[in-house]
Design a protein around this motif. Structure first.
Motif, PDB file in Angstrom:
ATOM      1  N   ALA A  41      11.007   0.797  -1.855  1.00  0.00           N
ATOM      2  CA  ALA A  41      10.197   1.922  -1.363  1.00  0.00           C
ATOM      3  C   ALA A  41      11.091   2.873  -0.557  1.00  0.00           C
ATOM      4  CB  ALA A  41       9.039   1.429  -0.505  1.00  0.00           C
ATOM      5  N   MET A  91      11.838  -3.875  -1.861  1.00  0.00           N
ATOM      6  CA  MET A  91      11.257  -3.527  -3.171  1.00  0.00           C
ATOM      7  C   MET A  91      11.565  -2.088  -3.574  1.00  0.00           C
ATOM      8  SD  MET A  91       7.393  -2.594  -2.438  1.00  0.00           S
ATOM      9  CE  MET A  91       7.668  -1.230  -3.525  1.00  0.00           C
ATOM     10  N   SER A 101       3.377   5.073  -0.878  1.00  0.00           N
ATOM     11  CA  SER A 101       4.786   4.736  -1.152  1.00  0.00           C
ATOM     12  C   SER A 101       4.881   3.623  -2.193  1.00  0.00           C
ATOM     13  CB  SER A 101       5.515   4.349   0.127  1.00  0.00           C
ATOM     14  OG  SER A 101       5.078   3.104   0.613  1.00  0.00           O
ATOM     15  N   LEU A 102       3.890   2.733  -2.204  1.00  0.00           N
ATOM     16  CA  LEU A 102       3.912   1.657  -3.204  1.00  0.00           C
ATOM     17  C   LEU A 102       3.727   2.253  -4.599  1.00  0.00           C
ATOM     18  CD1 LEU A 102       1.736  -0.842  -1.170  1.00  0.00           C
ATOM     19  CD2 LEU A 102       4.030  -1.345  -2.003  1.00  0.00           C
ATOM     20  N   TYR A 160      -3.379  -4.822  -1.795  1.00  0.00           N
ATOM     21  CA  TYR A 160      -3.382  -4.065  -0.533  1.00  0.00           C
ATOM     22  C   TYR A 160      -4.583  -3.113  -0.497  1.00  0.00           C
ATOM     23  CZ  TYR A 160      -0.645  -1.791   3.294  1.00  0.00           C
ATOM     24  OH  TYR A 160      -0.165  -1.313   4.485  1.00  0.00           O
ATOM     25  N   SER A 220       0.928   3.983   3.379  1.00  0.00           N
ATOM     26  CA  SER A 220       1.712   2.896   2.773  1.00  0.00           C
ATOM     27  C   SER A 220       1.423   2.760   1.283  1.00  0.00           C
ATOM     28  CB  SER A 220       1.398   1.558   3.450  1.00  0.00           C
ATOM     29  OG  SER A 220       1.738   1.617   4.807  1.00  0.00           O
ATOM     30  N   PHE A 277       8.192  -7.077   5.166  1.00  0.00           N
ATOM     31  CA  PHE A 277       6.928  -6.471   4.760  1.00  0.00           C
ATOM     32  C   PHE A 277       6.625  -5.250   5.616  1.00  0.00           C
ATOM     33  CE2 PHE A 277       2.343  -6.007   4.686  1.00  0.00           C
ATOM     34  CZ  PHE A 277       2.075  -6.104   3.322  1.00  0.00           C
ATOM     35  N   THR A 278       6.749  -5.419   6.928  1.00  0.00           N
ATOM     36  CA  THR A 278       6.331  -4.340   7.819  1.00  0.00           C
ATOM     37  C   THR A 278       7.220  -3.107   7.690  1.00  0.00           C
ATOM     38  OG1 THR A 278       5.629  -3.790  10.062  1.00  0.00           O
ATOM     39  CG2 THR A 278       7.609  -5.142   9.870  1.00  0.00           C
ATOM     40  N   LEU A 279       8.495  -3.299   7.355  1.00  0.00           N
ATOM     41  CA  LEU A 279       9.377  -2.135   7.216  1.00  0.00           C
ATOM     42  C   LEU A 279       9.420  -1.627   5.772  1.00  0.00           C
ATOM     43  CD1 LEU A 279      12.348  -3.261   9.509  1.00  0.00           C
ATOM     44  CD2 LEU A 279      10.698  -1.463  10.007  1.00  0.00           C
ATOM     45  N   SER A 280       8.586  -2.172   4.900  1.00  0.00           N
ATOM     46  CA  SER A 280       8.573  -1.784   3.478  1.00  0.00           C
ATOM     47  C   SER A 280       9.922  -2.022   2.807  1.00  0.00           C
ATOM     48  CB  SER A 280       8.219  -0.297   3.288  1.00  0.00           C
ATOM     49  OG  SER A 280       7.038   0.041   3.912  1.00  0.00           O
ATOM     50  N   GLY A 287       1.565   0.271   8.534  1.00  0.00           N
ATOM     51  CA  GLY A 287       0.413   0.037   7.654  1.00  0.00           C
ATOM     52  C   GLY A 287      -0.341  -1.192   8.092  1.00  0.00           C
ATOM     53  N   LEU A 288      -0.966  -1.830   7.131  1.00  0.00           N
ATOM     54  CA  LEU A 288      -1.738  -3.032   7.446  1.00  0.00           C
ATOM     55  C   LEU A 288      -0.843  -4.099   8.057  1.00  0.00           C
ATOM     56  CD1 LEU A 288      -3.915  -3.235   4.209  1.00  0.00           C
ATOM     57  CD2 LEU A 288      -4.631  -2.471   6.474  1.00  0.00           C
ATOM     58  N   GLY A 289       0.438  -4.066   7.695  1.00  0.00           N
ATOM     59  CA  GLY A 289       1.385  -5.020   8.273  1.00  0.00           C
ATOM     60  C   GLY A 289       1.418  -4.925   9.790  1.00  0.00           C
ATOM     61  N   ASN A 290       1.324  -3.709  10.315  1.00  0.00           N
ATOM     62  CA  ASN A 290       1.375  -3.519  11.766  1.00  0.00           C
ATOM     63  C   ASN A 290       0.023  -3.767  12.430  1.00  0.00           C
ATOM     64  OD1 ASN A 290       3.156  -1.687  10.221  1.00  0.00           O
ATOM     65  ND2 ASN A 290       4.040  -1.323  12.221  1.00  0.00           N
ATOM     66  N   SER A 349       5.153   4.937   5.300  1.00  0.00           N
ATOM     67  CA  SER A 349       5.239   3.781   4.413  1.00  0.00           C
ATOM     68  C   SER A 349       5.325   2.495   5.227  1.00  0.00           C
ATOM     69  CB  SER A 349       6.487   3.911   3.523  1.00  0.00           C
ATOM     70  OG  SER A 349       6.729   2.695   2.853  1.00  0.00           O
ATOM     71  N   ALA A 350       6.173   2.524   6.242  1.00  0.00           N
ATOM     72  CA  ALA A 350       6.387   1.307   7.035  1.00  0.00           C
ATOM     73  C   ALA A 350       5.137   0.927   7.829  1.00  0.00           C
ATOM     74  CB  ALA A 350       7.579   1.514   7.970  1.00  0.00           C
TER      75      ALA A 350
HETATM   76  N1  PHE Z   1       5.050  -1.691   5.290  1.00  0.00           N
HETATM   77  C1  PHE Z   1       3.707  -1.707   4.859  1.00  0.00           C
HETATM   78  C2  PHE Z   1       2.829  -2.300   5.961  1.00  0.00           C
HETATM   79  O1  PHE Z   1       3.304  -2.703   6.969  1.00  0.00           O
HETATM   80  C3  PHE Z   1       3.519  -2.462   3.575  1.00  0.00           C
HETATM   81  C4  PHE Z   1       4.470  -2.120   2.495  1.00  0.00           C
HETATM   82  C5  PHE Z   1       5.329  -3.068   1.989  1.00  0.00           C
HETATM   83  C6  PHE Z   1       4.529  -0.797   2.002  1.00  0.00           C
HETATM   84  C7  PHE Z   1       6.261  -2.747   1.029  1.00  0.00           C
HETATM   85  C8  PHE Z   1       5.464  -0.468   1.042  1.00  0.00           C
HETATM   86  C9  PHE Z   1       6.330  -1.437   0.564  1.00  0.00           C
HETATM   87  O2  PHE Z   1       1.650  -2.380   5.821  1.00  0.00           O
END
Ligand code: PHE
Length: 464
Positions: free
Chosen positions: A239, A237, A328-329, A108, A325, A231-234, A24-27, A21-22
């Protein structure tokens, strides 16, 4: 008797799913681009500090709330808040989480869909042709964004894959997918990092990332690093809260939270090493834009030996990371329908999936496809133009930080110290100073940091 809640089959199952989940596109998409924009060094250091001081404590807090309540966010706040200060009003934090999951997943999947197109093009060889000429690739990408049919097609494929996993549930769907996706992802990353070491730009990439240059650090950069750590650690919200509700009682929350944070951070850094080594291998003026992953990077890859293969692998990596990711959303939104509305999993995953897909198609066609949606700008900044830009802005800058504030305040001030301690120690053993340190951070440092983000957003600091 109520049906027992689903559980991960093992400690590793939870770690892989939550790390999935963590990561993802954020990284892979956002962090390299904002690190470049903020000139590396000092920004990276602030980001690491934000993960340690704010991210990790909130990660543990979310898992505590989930495992203690055995509920998804709305139910967790409702149940644990009953009879305490604020009572059921805390549920608002849960609803905000579900809304954030809905909104983030909708746009996303659009970006994630682009990776499918790039994988197909890498395999068919057409990416190689386009990537020989930077201008050609740039204009191809612009046309691709502006083509509503393609955008909806790839967004739909990605959404379909997400629903297909969530439909099968915690063990047979999410955990099984994570056990396939994550090892492949780690393996690809190791191959790509090893490859980047052999490129001439590697040394420069290391210096850029790790040599702090505090004169380049701006207040906006500090706040951006903080915001991105959510965002990057989800976080913020629910998750991690929802995944935590499936965690076994014999497993340790502190250890899991730390492992997830470390994996996420290491992978963000590896993504930067790979991309920056490639960039710095050439005397190339990069435009620091959010699209470099899809415009500049392929051009540079294809100039290097073995680049065609490596480039294809790279997009596969991004797609896998994004899928773990999006799962998990959707799980947050679907588990809300299951826990609060009493729906079955199939109905919840399909109905919510379709609703998010339809809403997401607005973002898909807002990148040039449909003028009214492209130019629409209620917030009024460059970065918030269009439905896509607006939703990303609202979710990253408002929903997640405010949700994080709810989680930090609730865990730090409403749950008693003993309640949190019991949950953290269960499956771990007695905690001494780490517990006191965690409690200090969750009561003071995390809320203060989130308040700073919120104030800066209100004051209108540009930190997209
Ligand atoms: N953490 C995910 C990412 O880095 C995005 C994300 C945000 C996923 C919130 C779940 C909840 O891409």
């Amino acid at each position: 008797m109520a049906k027992a809640r689903a559980q991960w089959s093992s400690r590793l199952g939870f770690i892989l799913a939550a790390a999935g989940s963590a990561i993802g596109l954020g990284n892979l998409w956002k962090f390299p681009y904002i690190a470049l924009e903020n000139n590396g060094g000092a920004f990276v250091l602030v980001y690491l500090a934000a993960i340690a001081v704010v991210g990790a404590p909130i990660m543990a807090a979310e898992i505590i709330l989930g495992r203690k309540s055995q509920q998804s966010p709305v139910g967790a706040f409702g149940l644990l808040g009953t009879g305490k200060a604020g009572g059921r009003a805390w549920k608002g934090g849960g609803y905000l989480g579900v809304l954030a999951g809905f909104v983030i997943l909708s746009y996303y999947c659009v970006v994630a869909g682009w990776t499918i197109r790039y994988i197909l093009m890498a395999v068919s060889g057409s990416l190689g042709e386009l990537a020989h000429h930077p201008d050609v690739l740039q204009s191809f990408f612009g046309d691709f964004l502006a083509d509503p049919v393609s955008q909806i097609l790839y967004q739909s494929l990605f959404m379909g894959a997400t629903v297909a996993v969530v439909y099968f549930g915690v063990g047979k769907g999410i955990e099984r997918a994570a056990k396939i996706l994550m090892p492949v992802l780690f393996a690809i990353l190791v191959v790509l990092t090893a490859y980047s070491v052999t490129t001439p730009g590697f040394g420069k990439a290391v210096t850029f990332l790790f040599q702090p240059n505090f004169s380049e650090l701006t207040t906006g950069g500090v706040l951006e690093a903080l915001g991105h750590s959510f965002f990057t650690l989800s976080l913020g919200m629910g998750a991690m809260l929802t995944y935590g509700s499936y965690m076994r009682r014999q497993d340790s929350i502190p250890r899991a939270a730390l492992t997830i944070c470390i994996l996420d951070t290491v992978i963000a850094i590896m993504a930067c090493l790979i991309m920056f080594s490639i960039i710095f291998s050439f005397d190339f003026e990069v435009t620091k834009s959010s699209t470099i992953l899809f415009t500049t990077i392929p051009v540079l890859f294809f100039k290097l030996p073995g680049g065609a293969f490596i480039c294809g692998l790279f997009y596969l990596l991004v797609a896998f990371a994004a899928l773990s990711s999006t799962i998990s959303l959707l799980e947050v939104v679907a588990s809300y329908a299951m826990d609060e509305l009493g729906w079955g999993r199939r109905r919840a995953s399909l109905t919510m999936g379709v609703a998010i897909w339809i809403f997401g198609s607005l973002s898909a066609v807002s990148l040039g496809g449909v003028d009214a949606l492209t130019t629409f700008n209620v917030i009024g900044r460059d970065s918030t133009a269009g439905v896509f830009g607006t939703l990303d802005y609202l979710a990253s800058n408002w929903f997640l930080p405010v949700g994080g504030l709810f989680i930090a305040l609730f865990t730090g001030w409403v749950l008693t110290g003993q309640e949190s301690r019991d949950e953290l120690e269960e499956g771990h053993g007695p905690l001494g100073w780490p517990f006191r340190a965690w409690r200090f951070l969750i009561r003071f440092a995390a809320p203060a940091a989130v308040a700073a983000i919120i104030v800066s957003v209100i004051l209108g600091a540009e930190y997209q």
